[in-house]
Design a protein around this motif. Structure first.
Motif, PDB file in Angstrom:
ATOM      1  N   ASP A 115      22.321  27.564 -11.587  1.00  0.00           N
ATOM      2  CA  ASP A 115      22.152  26.528 -12.607  1.00  0.00           C
ATOM      3  C   ASP A 115      23.343  26.472 -13.560  1.00  0.00           C
ATOM      4  OD1 ASP A 115      19.763  25.824 -11.608  1.00  0.00           O
ATOM      5  OD2 ASP A 115      18.564  26.443 -13.339  1.00  0.00           O
ATOM      6  N   TRP A 117      24.092  26.615 -17.109  1.00  0.00           N
ATOM      7  CA  TRP A 117      23.393  27.029 -18.330  1.00  0.00           C
ATOM      8  C   TRP A 117      23.988  26.317 -19.545  1.00  0.00           C
ATOM      9  CZ3 TRP A 117      23.099  33.151 -18.027  1.00  0.00           C
ATOM     10  CH2 TRP A 117      22.227  33.511 -16.989  1.00  0.00           C
ATOM     11  N   GLN A 188      17.300  33.580 -16.337  1.00  0.00           N
ATOM     12  CA  GLN A 188      17.208  32.334 -15.576  1.00  0.00           C
ATOM     13  C   GLN A 188      15.753  31.871 -15.525  1.00  0.00           C
ATOM     14  OE1 GLN A 188      19.570  30.164 -13.859  1.00  0.00           O
ATOM     15  NE2 GLN A 188      17.641  29.037 -14.005  1.00  0.00           N
ATOM     16  N   ILE A 189      14.872  32.824 -15.247  1.00  0.00           N
ATOM     17  CA  ILE A 189      13.456  32.482 -15.092  1.00  0.00           C
ATOM     18  C   ILE A 189      12.806  32.203 -16.449  1.00  0.00           C
ATOM     19  CG2 ILE A 189      11.190  33.408 -14.443  1.00  0.00           C
ATOM     20  CD1 ILE A 189      12.778  35.003 -12.224  1.00  0.00           C
ATOM     21  N   THR A 193      15.362  28.158 -17.000  1.00  0.00           N
ATOM     22  CA  THR A 193      14.635  27.211 -16.177  1.00  0.00           C
ATOM     23  C   THR A 193      13.878  26.272 -17.105  1.00  0.00           C
ATOM     24  OG1 THR A 193      14.442  28.850 -14.435  1.00  0.00           O
ATOM     25  CG2 THR A 193      12.926  26.985 -14.324  1.00  0.00           C
ATOM     26  N   ALA A 196      10.449  26.731 -18.452  1.00  0.00           N
ATOM     27  CA  ALA A 196      10.119  28.054 -18.991  1.00  0.00           C
ATOM     28  C   ALA A 196       9.692  27.976 -20.447  1.00  0.00           C
ATOM     29  CB  ALA A 196      11.308  29.001 -18.853  1.00  0.00           C
TER      30      ALA A 196
END
Ligand SMILES: [Zn+2]
Lengths: 197, 70
Positions: A115, A117, A188-189, A193, A196
């Motif tokens: 991704d 960011w 990331q998670i 994301t 999230a």
């Protein structure tokens, strides 16, 4: 030696400041040490050193900067005391390659494009990001978490960490690599994301 | 010595770079690979962003600085 009557900190102000800082000191010590008793000891040692050294405090620097600087020394003392015992060789490769399998195909190329960011610290929710970051740091296995914070919070270089812990550089690099990979994945998670938050 | 050329190799170096100085052939391998690999370009930006975020976090913890720098 003539001790010029410096403007020393008033004891009551110092006491209030220490009380207010205590949760922060304990949180940082716990994050680095991953052991509540050691963290309590490091904070107690810090408070003691602050009270004993109050006259030496240089008013030009921030009180918090000075106190956290002392905490870092006391935390390192705890690491020296407790981490030097010969421990079992780095816990047998558990499922550490799992993360790499998630990221890469057999041929070594990315499964998915990583991704893009956006800077988490430029956002208004910086405080929220910090709490997610700290949760991800806590989520690292103990040894990885300790060496990672020795790097990133205590700001020791690799050779100093190896010396303090009595470990080989290759061993350290493996732990730091895994810690970085895990931290990236966790953020990331849990942060980057879109759904999230 | 094996020349790093897969994304896995290159990300390994990109993370290692945060902790130690890499020899010149490894730095070159990173640059050559990243020239044409969009995935590793992204990964590199992530590592740089994480480096910055950790620095801001550390400064926030260590000093009285409730405001973002600059
Ligand atoms: Zn690549």
């Amino acid at each position: 030696m003539s001790t010029a009557p410096q403007a020393s900190i008033d004891p009551q102000g110092l006491g209030r400041c220490l009380a207010a800082l205590r949760p922060t000191l304990l949180r940082l010590a716990q994050l680095q040490l991953r052991n509540h008793a050691w963290a309590e000891d490091a904070v107690s040692e810090t408070v003691l050193a602050v009270l004993q050294g109050a006259q030496r405090f240089n008013r030009t620097s921030q009180l918090k900067t000075w106190i956290v600087g002392i905490l870092k020394h006391k935390v390192l003392d705890q690491l020296r005391q407790h981490m030097r015992e010969p421990t079992a060789p780095a816990a047998a490769d558990d499922d550490e390659n799992e993360l790499e399998h998630l990221l890469f195909k057999q041929d070594g190329h990315f499964r998915e494009l990583p991704d893009e960011w956006t800077d988490p610290c430029a956002e208004l929710q910086r405080e929220q990001f910090f709490s997610v970051l700290e949760a991800c740091l806590e989520y690292l296995p103990n040894k990885q978490g300790r060496v990672f914070l020795m790097r990133e919070w205590l700001q020791l270089d690799s050779s100093a960490i190896c010396r303090e812990l009595g470990i080989a550089p290759t061993n350290l690099w493996v732990m730091l690599h895994r810690a970085r990979l895990r931290l990236r994945e966790c953020l990331q998670i849990r942060w980057f994301t879109p759904h999230a938050r | 010595m094996k020349i790093p050329n897969t994304c896995r190799d290159v990300t390994h170096l990109l993370l290692a770079r945060e902790d130690r100085a890499l020899p010149v052939y490894q730095r070159l391998a990173i640059r050559v690979h990243i020239l044409t690999c969009r995935a590793c370009q992204r990964f590199e930006r992530q590592t740089l962003m994480l480096r910055g975020a950790l620095r801001v976090w550390r400064e926030h913890q260590d000093h009285d600085d409730p405001k973002p720098p600059r």
